[in-house]
Design a protein around this motif. Structure first.
Motif, PDB file in Angstrom:
ATOM      1  N   LEU A 196      39.735  30.893  52.903  1.00 56.24           N
ATOM      2  CA  LEU A 196      39.041  32.037  53.296  1.00 56.24           C
ATOM      3  C   LEU A 196      39.528  32.832  51.874  1.00 56.24           C
ATOM      4  N   ASP A 197      41.207  32.847  51.555  1.00 58.15           N
ATOM      5  CA  ASP A 197      41.956  33.633  51.201  1.00 58.15           C
ATOM      6  C   ASP A 197      41.619  33.541  49.873  1.00 58.15           C
ATOM      7  N   ALA A 198      41.545  32.255  49.847  1.00 58.06           N
ATOM      8  CA  ALA A 198      41.092  31.587  48.229  1.00 58.06           C
ATOM      9  C   ALA A 198      39.287  32.651  47.564  1.00 58.06           C
ATOM     10  N   LEU A 199      38.247  32.426  48.222  1.00 59.96           N
ATOM     11  CA  LEU A 199      37.168  32.644  48.387  1.00 59.96           C
ATOM     12  C   LEU A 199      37.388  34.655  48.734  1.00 59.96           C
ATOM     13  N   GLU A 200      38.310  35.188  49.018  1.00 58.81           N
ATOM     14  CA  GLU A 200      38.468  36.423  48.860  1.00 58.81           C
ATOM     15  C   GLU A 200      38.209  37.003  47.773  1.00 58.81           C
ATOM     16  N   MET A 201      39.544  36.683  46.863  1.00 52.92           N
ATOM     17  CA  MET A 201      40.356  36.790  45.864  1.00 52.92           C
ATOM     18  C   MET A 201      39.377  36.387  44.982  1.00 52.92           C
ATOM     19  N   ALA A 202      38.468  34.909  44.725  1.00 54.69           N
ATOM     20  CA  ALA A 202      37.880  35.156  43.309  1.00 54.69           C
ATOM     21  C   ALA A 202      36.901  36.384  43.563  1.00 54.69           C
ATOM     22  N   LEU A 203      35.663  36.796  44.988  1.00 57.16           N
ATOM     23  CA  LEU A 203      35.392  37.835  45.055  1.00 57.16           C
ATOM     24  C   LEU A 203      35.461  39.120  44.560  1.00 57.16           C
ATOM     25  N   GLU A 204      36.551  39.680  44.450  1.00 59.56           N
ATOM     26  CA  GLU A 204      37.671  40.329  44.331  1.00 59.56           C
ATOM     27  C   GLU A 204      38.065  40.504  42.668  1.00 59.56           C
TER      28      GLU A 204
ATOM     29  N   PRO B 141      31.415  46.313  39.440  1.00 56.45           N
ATOM     30  CA  PRO B 141      32.236  46.897  39.918  1.00 56.45           C
ATOM     31  C   PRO B 141      30.898  47.432  41.295  1.00 56.45           C
ATOM     32  N   GLY B 142      30.685  46.994  42.734  1.00 55.30           N
ATOM     33  CA  GLY B 142      29.666  47.626  43.419  1.00 55.30           C
ATOM     34  C   GLY B 142      28.485  46.436  43.605  1.00 55.30           C
ATOM     35  N   GLU B 143      28.995  45.525  42.961  1.00 51.90           N
ATOM     36  CA  GLU B 143      27.976  44.543  43.464  1.00 51.90           C
ATOM     37  C   GLU B 143      28.289  42.711  43.651  1.00 51.90           C
ATOM     38  N   VAL B 144      29.217  43.065  43.795  1.00 51.42           N
ATOM     39  CA  VAL B 144      29.894  41.347  44.773  1.00 51.42           C
ATOM     40  C   VAL B 144      29.842  42.262  46.080  1.00 51.42           C
ATOM     41  N   PRO B 145      29.345  41.309  46.717  1.00 51.39           N
ATOM     42  CA  PRO B 145      29.214  41.395  48.757  1.00 51.39           C
ATOM     43  C   PRO B 145      30.710  40.817  48.862  1.00 51.39           C
ATOM     44  N   GLN B 146      30.878  41.655  49.790  1.00 51.56           N
ATOM     45  CA  GLN B 146      32.197  40.937  50.785  1.00 51.56           C
ATOM     46  C   GLN B 146      31.806  40.040  51.092  1.00 51.56           C
ATOM     47  N   TRP B 147      33.166  39.152  51.275  1.00 53.03           N
ATOM     48  CA  TRP B 147      32.608  37.743  52.433  1.00 53.03           C
ATOM     49  C   TRP B 147      32.090  37.286  53.266  1.00 53.03           C
ATOM     50  N   GLU B 148      32.364  38.107  54.024  1.00 51.77           N
ATOM     51  CA  GLU B 148      31.830  38.384  55.529  1.00 51.77           C
ATOM     52  C   GLU B 148      30.110  38.221  55.098  1.00 51.77           C
ATOM     53  N   PHE B 149      29.621  38.965  54.698  1.00 50.95           N
ATOM     54  CA  PHE B 149      28.398  39.000  54.397  1.00 50.95           C
ATOM     55  C   PHE B 149      27.735  37.519  53.793  1.00 50.95           C
ATOM     56  N   CYS B 150      28.177  37.104  52.720  1.00 50.84           N
ATOM     57  CA  CYS B 150      28.304  35.406  52.111  1.00 50.84           C
ATOM     58  C   CYS B 150      28.822  34.831  53.704  1.00 50.84           C
ATOM     59  N   GLU B 151      29.497  34.638  53.832  1.00 51.93           N
ATOM     60  CA  GLU B 151      29.630  34.033  55.276  1.00 51.93           C
ATOM     61  C   GLU B 151      28.233  33.975  56.031  1.00 51.93           C
ATOM     62  N   GLY B 152      28.013  35.086  56.731  1.00 51.82           N
ATOM     63  CA  GLY B 152      26.613  35.001  56.965  1.00 51.82           C
ATOM     64  C   GLY B 152      25.189  34.065  56.434  1.00 51.82           C
ATOM     65  N   VAL B 153      24.984  34.229  54.508  1.00 53.08           N
ATOM     66  CA  VAL B 153      24.173  33.515  53.913  1.00 53.08           C
ATOM     67  C   VAL B 153      24.734  32.213  54.248  1.00 53.08           C
TER      68      VAL B 153
END
Length: 263
Positions: free
Chosen positions: A20-28, A35-47
């Motif tokens: 999860l840390d690695a994915l969060e850092m990749a999204l950041e 900016p503002g176009e990349v979803p937070q990981w929580e949303f991605c995990e729901g998908v």
């Protein structure tokens, strides 16, 4: 992602936490470019959770544009970044699948499904007003697990054919109940907060009712996953000259062919 940012039971020292840390850092890193176009990981995990409950494997070429609302070639800065992200995505996918396949009887058991969600309101209660405005754009932080449920139903809406209810009335009713449990998390948490899941010493931010609803939603994911396995892959009917565009779709949805598989 800090220790507090990790989902309950998932610390940076655990395999789940490291992924999860690695994915969060990749999204950041991606958000810095868009900016503002990349979803937070929580949303991605729901998908991701919704895709695991579908009756087919969705290829990356199909879900990447859905997730980032962009052409697949425009999402990553380099092939290496794409490989890095997909590698950790598959790791997290395998972790969730293993949890869904585990014979658990209680959500507190080791190996049970633990969605990567964050108590955003608990976080907001521990930072300054300036930091809150920067994090939430002056808006109100979402209730616990709402972003996760939002990602789940974004996938449902994006792939409606895959989420058509089966003709079996009993199975269809079970799926409706499961979806209802997940949909409840899209609502506001209006009960009195009792606990802060981000910082146990912080002001309460999540109600007991919300935690109960979250537990019911997790069991609903188990039910939907098991249903998909029992039904097997969904096959699109072969196009036949005998099927008129205004005829009932042979998949059993009850819709006209032109409004369903023939769309």
């Amino acid at each position: 992602m800090t220790d507090s940012d990790s989902a309950p039971g998932q610390t940076p020292e655990t395999p789940d936490g490291r992924t999860l840390d690695a994915l969060e850092m990749a999204l950041e890193a991606m958000d810095e470019r868009r900016p503002g176009e990349v979803p937070q990981w929580e949303f991605c995990e729901g998908v991701m959770t919704a895709m695991l409950c579908m009756r087919r494997v969705v290829p990356a070429e199909e879900w990447l544009p859905m997730l980032f609302d962009a052409d697949a070639d425009d999402i990553f800065a380099s092939p290496a970044e794409r490989t890095h992200f997909l590698m950790h995505w598959m790791e997290r996918e395998a972790q969730l699948r293993a949890a869904l396949q585990a014979p658990v009887e209680a959500l507190e058991e080791e190996g049970a499904l633990e969605p990567g969600v964050l108590d955003w309101r608990g976080l907001a209660a521990t930072i300054s007003q300036e930091e809150r405005e920067q994090a939430f754009g002056g808006g109100k932080p979402p209730p616990f697990a709402q972003a996760w449920a939002g990602g789940f139903f974004s996938a449902v809406d994006y792939w409606p054919h895959d989420w058509m209810l089966p003709r079996d009335k009993e199975i269809a009713a079970d799926m409706r109940r499961a979806m209802g449990a997940l949909r409840a998390l899209l609502q506001e948490d209006r009960a009195a907060p009792t606990v802060n899941l981000y910082d146990e010493t912080g002001d309460p931010s999540v109600s007991d009712a919300r935690l109960e609803a979250f537990g019911e939603a997790i069991w609903a994911v188990y039910d939907l996953y098991d249903t998909a396995l029992s039904l097997g892959p969904r096959m699109r009917p072969a196009v036949s000259e005998k099927i008129g565009r205004n005829d009932p779709c042979p998949c059993g949805s009850g819709k006209k062919y032109k409004k369903c598989c023939g769309a």
